[in-house]
Design a protein around this motif. Structure first.
Motif, PDB file in Angstrom:
ATOM      1  N   GLN A 200     -90.872 -83.677 -29.190  1.00  0.00           N
ATOM      2  CA  GLN A 200     -91.758 -84.834 -28.961  1.00  0.00           C
ATOM      3  C   GLN A 200     -91.982 -85.644 -30.235  1.00  0.00           C
ATOM      4  OE1 GLN A 200     -95.240 -83.019 -27.261  1.00  0.00           O
ATOM      5  NE2 GLN A 200     -94.319 -82.784 -25.223  1.00  0.00           N
ATOM      6  N   LYS A 201     -92.194 -84.951 -31.364  1.00  0.00           N
ATOM      7  CA  LYS A 201     -92.562 -85.640 -32.597  1.00  0.00           C
ATOM      8  C   LYS A 201     -91.406 -85.854 -33.550  1.00  0.00           C
ATOM      9  CE  LYS A 201     -97.162 -83.501 -32.449  1.00  0.00           C
ATOM     10  NZ  LYS A 201     -98.124 -82.631 -33.175  1.00  0.00           N
ATOM     11  N   ARG A 202     -90.253 -85.196 -33.273  1.00  0.00           N
ATOM     12  CA  ARG A 202     -89.090 -85.265 -34.166  1.00  0.00           C
ATOM     13  C   ARG A 202     -89.481 -84.826 -35.580  1.00  0.00           C
ATOM     14  NH1 ARG A 202     -84.743 -85.007 -31.611  1.00  0.00           N
ATOM     15  NH2 ARG A 202     -83.644 -85.960 -33.377  1.00  0.00           N
ATOM     16  N   ASP A 203     -90.375 -83.816 -35.639  1.00  0.00           N
ATOM     17  CA  ASP A 203     -90.845 -83.294 -36.922  1.00  0.00           C
ATOM     18  C   ASP A 203     -90.206 -81.928 -37.134  1.00  0.00           C
ATOM     19  OD1 ASP A 203     -92.087 -82.544 -39.205  1.00  0.00           O
ATOM     20  OD2 ASP A 203     -94.135 -82.493 -38.364  1.00  0.00           O
ATOM     21  N   PHE A 204     -89.195 -81.873 -37.989  1.00  0.00           N
ATOM     22  CA  PHE A 204     -88.474 -80.623 -38.207  1.00  0.00           C
ATOM     23  C   PHE A 204     -89.122 -79.763 -39.296  1.00  0.00           C
ATOM     24  CE2 PHE A 204     -85.310 -83.518 -36.438  1.00  0.00           C
ATOM     25  CZ  PHE A 204     -84.785 -82.734 -35.422  1.00  0.00           C
ATOM     26  N   SER A 205     -90.307 -80.156 -39.748  1.00  0.00           N
ATOM     27  CA  SER A 205     -91.018 -79.334 -40.731  1.00  0.00           C
ATOM     28  C   SER A 205     -91.885 -78.271 -40.067  1.00  0.00           C
ATOM     29  CB  SER A 205     -91.882 -80.231 -41.625  1.00  0.00           C
ATOM     30  OG  SER A 205     -92.890 -80.881 -40.858  1.00  0.00           O
ATOM     31  N   LEU A 206     -92.061 -78.313 -38.738  1.00  0.00           N
ATOM     32  CA  LEU A 206     -92.876 -77.312 -38.036  1.00  0.00           C
ATOM     33  C   LEU A 206     -92.186 -75.954 -38.082  1.00  0.00           C
ATOM     34  CD1 LEU A 206     -93.869 -79.436 -34.904  1.00  0.00           C
ATOM     35  CD2 LEU A 206     -95.262 -78.946 -36.918  1.00  0.00           C
ATOM     36  N   ARG A 207     -93.026 -74.871 -38.109  1.00  0.00           N
ATOM     37  CA  ARG A 207     -92.487 -73.523 -38.155  1.00  0.00           C
ATOM     38  C   ARG A 207     -93.278 -72.601 -37.229  1.00  0.00           C
ATOM     39  NH1 ARG A 207     -89.280 -76.155 -40.074  1.00  0.00           N
ATOM     40  NH2 ARG A 207     -88.160 -75.962 -42.067  1.00  0.00           N
ATOM     41  N   VAL A 208     -92.632 -71.540 -36.721  1.00  0.00           N
ATOM     42  CA  VAL A 208     -93.284 -70.515 -35.899  1.00  0.00           C
ATOM     43  C   VAL A 208     -93.842 -69.439 -36.826  1.00  0.00           C
ATOM     44  CG1 VAL A 208     -92.941 -68.838 -34.052  1.00  0.00           C
ATOM     45  CG2 VAL A 208     -91.663 -70.975 -34.032  1.00  0.00           C
ATOM     46  N   PRO A 209     -95.115 -68.971 -36.599  1.00  0.00           N
ATOM     47  CA  PRO A 209     -95.658 -67.896 -37.455  1.00  0.00           C
ATOM     48  C   PRO A 209     -94.780 -66.651 -37.380  1.00  0.00           C
ATOM     49  CG  PRO A 209     -97.391 -68.897 -36.112  1.00  0.00           C
ATOM     50  CD  PRO A 209     -96.091 -69.437 -35.602  1.00  0.00           C
ATOM     51  N   PRO A 210     -94.641 -65.911 -38.488  1.00  0.00           N
ATOM     52  CA  PRO A 210     -93.824 -64.689 -38.473  1.00  0.00           C
ATOM     53  C   PRO A 210     -94.335 -63.700 -37.447  1.00  0.00           C
ATOM     54  CG  PRO A 210     -94.343 -65.350 -40.726  1.00  0.00           C
ATOM     55  CD  PRO A 210     -95.173 -66.207 -39.826  1.00  0.00           C
ATOM     56  N   SER A 211     -93.426 -62.906 -36.877  1.00  0.00           N
ATOM     57  CA  SER A 211     -93.789 -61.985 -35.797  1.00  0.00           C
ATOM     58  C   SER A 211     -93.295 -60.581 -36.087  1.00  0.00           C
ATOM     59  CB  SER A 211     -93.209 -62.480 -34.471  1.00  0.00           C
ATOM     60  OG  SER A 211     -93.598 -61.649 -33.402  1.00  0.00           O
ATOM     61  N   GLY A 212     -93.500 -60.105 -37.299  1.00  0.00           N
ATOM     62  CA  GLY A 212     -93.165 -58.729 -37.627  1.00  0.00           C
ATOM     63  C   GLY A 212     -91.667 -58.500 -37.706  1.00  0.00           C
ATOM     64  N   SER A 213     -91.294 -57.239 -37.529  1.00  0.00           N
ATOM     65  CA  SER A 213     -89.886 -56.863 -37.630  1.00  0.00           C
ATOM     66  C   SER A 213     -89.288 -56.694 -36.248  1.00  0.00           C
ATOM     67  CB  SER A 213     -89.761 -55.562 -38.446  1.00  0.00           C
ATOM     68  OG  SER A 213     -90.495 -54.521 -37.807  1.00  0.00           O
ATOM     69  N   GLY A 214     -88.076 -56.208 -36.202  1.00  0.00           N
ATOM     70  CA  GLY A 214     -87.394 -56.025 -34.928  1.00  0.00           C
ATOM     71  C   GLY A 214     -86.633 -57.260 -34.517  1.00  0.00           C
ATOM     72  N   GLU A 215     -86.093 -57.184 -33.308  1.00  0.00           N
ATOM     73  CA  GLU A 215     -85.256 -58.288 -32.817  1.00  0.00           C
ATOM     74  C   GLU A 215     -86.054 -59.560 -32.611  1.00  0.00           C
ATOM     75  OE1 GLU A 215     -83.458 -56.784 -29.335  1.00  0.00           O
ATOM     76  OE2 GLU A 215     -81.995 -55.540 -30.397  1.00  0.00           O
ATOM     77  N   ILE A 216     -87.313 -59.450 -32.132  1.00  0.00           N
ATOM     78  CA  ILE A 216     -88.133 -60.654 -31.929  1.00  0.00           C
ATOM     79  C   ILE A 216     -88.445 -61.304 -33.267  1.00  0.00           C
ATOM     80  CG2 ILE A 216     -90.301 -61.539 -31.030  1.00  0.00           C
ATOM     81  CD1 ILE A 216     -88.330 -60.692 -28.909  1.00  0.00           C
ATOM     82  N   GLY A 217     -88.775 -60.461 -34.259  1.00  0.00           N
ATOM     83  CA  GLY A 217     -89.024 -61.022 -35.584  1.00  0.00           C
ATOM     84  C   GLY A 217     -87.796 -61.706 -36.155  1.00  0.00           C
ATOM     85  N   THR A 218     -86.622 -61.097 -35.923  1.00  0.00           N
ATOM     86  CA  THR A 218     -85.368 -61.719 -36.368  1.00  0.00           C
ATOM     87  C   THR A 218     -85.140 -63.048 -35.661  1.00  0.00           C
ATOM     88  OG1 THR A 218     -84.447 -59.535 -36.783  1.00  0.00           O
ATOM     89  CG2 THR A 218     -82.887 -61.374 -36.599  1.00  0.00           C
ATOM     90  N   LEU A 219     -85.464 -63.083 -34.345  1.00  0.00           N
ATOM     91  CA  LEU A 219     -85.312 -64.321 -33.578  1.00  0.00           C
ATOM     92  C   LEU A 219     -86.212 -65.424 -34.125  1.00  0.00           C
ATOM     93  CD1 LEU A 219     -84.270 -65.902 -31.109  1.00  0.00           C
ATOM     94  CD2 LEU A 219     -86.133 -64.897 -29.787  1.00  0.00           C
ATOM     95  N   VAL A 220     -87.468 -65.086 -34.431  1.00  0.00           N
ATOM     96  CA  VAL A 220     -88.403 -66.085 -34.959  1.00  0.00           C
ATOM     97  C   VAL A 220     -87.909 -66.606 -36.316  1.00  0.00           C
ATOM     98  CG1 VAL A 220     -90.736 -66.449 -35.819  1.00  0.00           C
ATOM     99  CG2 VAL A 220     -90.377 -65.209 -33.682  1.00  0.00           C
ATOM    100  N   ALA A 221     -87.470 -65.673 -37.182  1.00  0.00           N
ATOM    101  CA  ALA A 221     -86.970 -66.106 -38.494  1.00  0.00           C
ATOM    102  C   ALA A 221     -85.729 -66.977 -38.351  1.00  0.00           C
ATOM    103  CB  ALA A 221     -86.665 -64.868 -39.346  1.00  0.00           C
ATOM    104  N   ALA A 222     -84.834 -66.586 -37.429  1.00  0.00           N
ATOM    105  CA  ALA A 222     -83.630 -67.387 -37.208  1.00  0.00           C
ATOM    106  C   ALA A 222     -83.980 -68.776 -36.672  1.00  0.00           C
ATOM    107  CB  ALA A 222     -82.695 -66.665 -36.243  1.00  0.00           C
ATOM    108  N   PHE A 223     -85.012 -68.830 -35.791  1.00  0.00           N
ATOM    109  CA  PHE A 223     -85.417 -70.134 -35.247  1.00  0.00           C
ATOM    110  C   PHE A 223     -85.971 -71.032 -36.352  1.00  0.00           C
ATOM    111  CE2 PHE A 223     -88.635 -72.891 -33.271  1.00  0.00           C
ATOM    112  CZ  PHE A 223     -87.841 -73.550 -32.349  1.00  0.00           C
TER     113      PHE A 223
END
Length: 625
Positions: A200-223
């Motif tokens: 919506q905002k075309r703002d690529f500076s936004l980030r997802v808060p870290p979510s620990g370790s494991g595959e979900i955490g890896t997914l968040v970091a990769a995103f």
């Protein structure tokens, strides 16, 4: 928990996936257990009924032996203790009904006329057993039993149990899945929310808060890393798009230029055909005049004059094309030497005066007092001025006024060629110097030319370090072309070389070799008339055989010869004793720079491009003298 089962959400999809998986597993296991139970139920009833039939057969064997039907019926009545058995019967050895039994008096069963094959069968919800009565190895009769086969009731009761178990299992699975999915869906929901805001905002500076370790955490970091990379690429793509837009604009301009060049090329080819045909008609007429009136000297002189003028016109057209080609390929070389303005103007006027006289134009020439010198090629500068004067005469109506005005401007020389002709439209002033462009392409103008004269003149002037510009007040108001050249100090008086007088010409031995018999034979006749000793050959090998005994002072050789080409002939002539000092001249239609280089490498000292006139032959002979 049901509030989380929203369609399209990850949480709802995960719970539905767990429930669907559990449901499929329960259905598969329940179906397997039901099939196993039904098989066991059927086998139990078959075994039970078979046992009952064996008991009845054992106790009824004496009754059959002594033909005691009463005892047989009493034996069958014992089946009342088994209410599931609805009917029973004993058949004699001859297949006739011996005794019968029915559980209900109201529902008297219909017994078969004769016993069936030993074994069991399921008929209309009943289990029927036929068992033989055997005494001492001899079949003396058979037992028929029919019982209610409650398969549907068994399925219903079992299905009710399984349904209850399945509902309870699904509720437990939904509860467990709802607890477990939070660790997956909450980070994914955060990723989804950030992704929606980025879109919506075309703002690529936004980030997802870290979510620990494991595959979900890896997914968040990769995103988050992907957002950073996409941001960098988006910026690079924006710059690339801007560059592409600029390139597209340039390409579109180039495409338009190509289309314009293609159209001009087509126009040029049509004009070239027209301009080359124009001189051919008078030449053909001159030949007819010579053929019809061979003894009329006046007609012959007029015919020769016509053909000479038209031939010069054709040569000029071809020379212009060759010069433009050499300039475009960077192969045109000019000889730089001190040149006097008055000599250049005189040469140019000598070239154009017949044309101006034929059109009845009045020419005004104003030059500064001599000496006025420039550093350049006198022949090429005369060609520039003659092209400009020809162009002015061509686009001026008969009886027009032309002017050639030269003036000094500091360290520069300005030469203006002015006319009162058709003029140039303002939008054409920048285009008339392009190749094959003409200010007037109407059919009414019979001397339109090829559209290369101005382009050639400008390039020749630029090769001399000068410039050529056009000006016009508009259509019908004439035009003016200004040549600007750098000045140089005049040469000393002793640098002028006196020309050699024609009366001092020497006589030479000349070898002419060309497969064009008309051309070479005619030149041979003219040179012989000038007092030279001439030998003419039409093939390379013939010339080589003749040359050793003739020992020519000059050899004019064509390149495209049969048997032995001109290059190989020149090399062979150089090997002959007594011909080391012979001047070899290439006379050919090939005039590119590479052709000149090949000729010089083969041993030629001079390279002439056809068509070649007698004066060129005489100039070379005078120079060699």
């Amino acid at each position: 928990m049901l509030a989380h089962l929203k369609p399209g959400t990850v949480r709802g999809k995960l719970i539905l996936m767990a429930l669907a998986t559990t449901f499929v597993a329960l259905v598969a296991s329940s179906a397997a257990m039901l099939l196993y139970d039904l098989d066991s139920f059927q086998q139990y009833w078959v075994d039970d009924m078979t046992t009952q039939a064996e008991i009845v057969a054992a106790v009824s064997m004496p009754a059959l032996s002594f033909n005691d039907q009463t005892a047989a019926r009493q034996n069958l009545s014992l089946l009342r203790v088994r209410p599931q058995i609805q009917a029973g019967a004993i058949y004699a050895a001859n297949g006739k009904l011996f005794a019968a039994y029915a559980q209900s008096v109201q529902d008297t069963p219909v017994f078969p006329d004769k016993p069936g094959r030993p074994g069991y069968s399921i008929e209309s919800g009943r289990l029927v057993v036929n068992h033989p009565i055997v005494e001492n190895g001899e079949v003396i009769g058979s037992i028929y039993l029919s019982a209610r086969y409650r398969l549907i009731d068994r399925v219903r009761s079992y299905a009710a149990i399984l349904g209850g178990v399945m509902v309870l299992s699904l509720l437990l699975a939904a509860l467990v899945a709802s607890r477990l999915q939070r660790g997956i869906t909450e980070p994914l929901a955060a990723v989804t929310g950030v992704a929606r805001e980025v879109m919506q905002k075309r703002d690529f500076s936004l980030r997802v808060p870290p979510s620990g370790s494991g595959e979900i955490g890896t997914l968040v970091a990769a995103f988050n890393n992907m957002l950073a990379e996409v941001g960098r690429r988006a910026y690079a793509l924006q710059e690339a798009n801007q560059t592409l837009e600029r390139e597209m604009a340039v390409r579109q301009g180039a495409e338009r230029a190509l289309l314009l060049a293609d159209r001009r090329k087509d126009e040029f080819l049509a004009t070239l055909a027209h301009e080359l045909r124009n001189p051919l008609a008078p030449i053909r007429t001159g030949l007819d005049m010579l053929r019809v009136n061979p003894d009329d000297l006046a007609a012959g002189a007029k015919a020769r004059a016509i053909m000479e003028r038209q031939l010069k016109q054709m040569v000029r057209l071809v020379d212009d094309l060759l010069d433009v080609s050499r300039i475009n390929t960077g192969k045109l070389a000019i000889r730089r030497e001190p040149v006097q303005l008055h000599a250049v103007v005189g040469d140019a006027l000598e070239l154009v005066r017949p044309y101006l006289s034929a059109l009845g134009h009045e020419l005004q020439v104003v030059l500064p007092p001599p000496p006025v010198c420039v550093h350049g090629d006198g022949t090429r500068l005369a060609q520039v001025l003659s092209n400009l004067l020809n162009n002015a005469a061509k686009y001026t109506d008969r009886g027009g006024k032309l002017a050639l005005l030269a003036e000094l401007d500091g360290d520069s020389l300005r030469i203006r060629v002015r006319d009162n002709g058709i003029g140039v439209a303002p939008h054409m002033l920048g285009e008339i110097f392009e190749m094959f462009v003409q200010a007037d392409t109407s059919l009414e103008r019979s001397t339109a030319g090829l559209g290369v004269g101005l382009s050639l003149a400008r390039k020749l002037v630029e090769l001399h370090g000068g410039s050529l510009a056009a000006a016009s007040a508009g259509l019908g108001q004439g035009s003016e072309f200004t040549v600007t050249l750098p000045l140089m100090p005049p040469p000393p008086a002793d640098a002028v070389v006196a020309p050699r007088a024609d009366g001092q010409r020497r006589r030479h031995r000349i070898l002419l070799v060309d497969d064009n018999a008309d051309f070479v034979d005619g030149i041979g006749i003219l040179l012989s008339a000038a007092g030279h000793t001439v030998r003419v050959c039409h093939g390379g090998q013939e010339a080589l055989d003749l040359a050793a005994g003739f020992a020519p002072d000059f050899a004019f050789l064509d390149i495209g010869l049969p048997q032995l080409n001109g290059y190989d002939l020149a090399r062979a002539l150089r090997q002959l004793p007594g011909l080391h000092s012979t001047v070899l001249v290439a006379v050919t239609g090939w005039g590119q720079q590479k052709d000149r280089q090949l000729a010089f490498e083969a041993g030629f000292q001079v390279h002439l491009v056809k068509p070649v006139g007698l004066e060129q032959f005489l100039a070379i002979l005078d120079g060699g003298g």
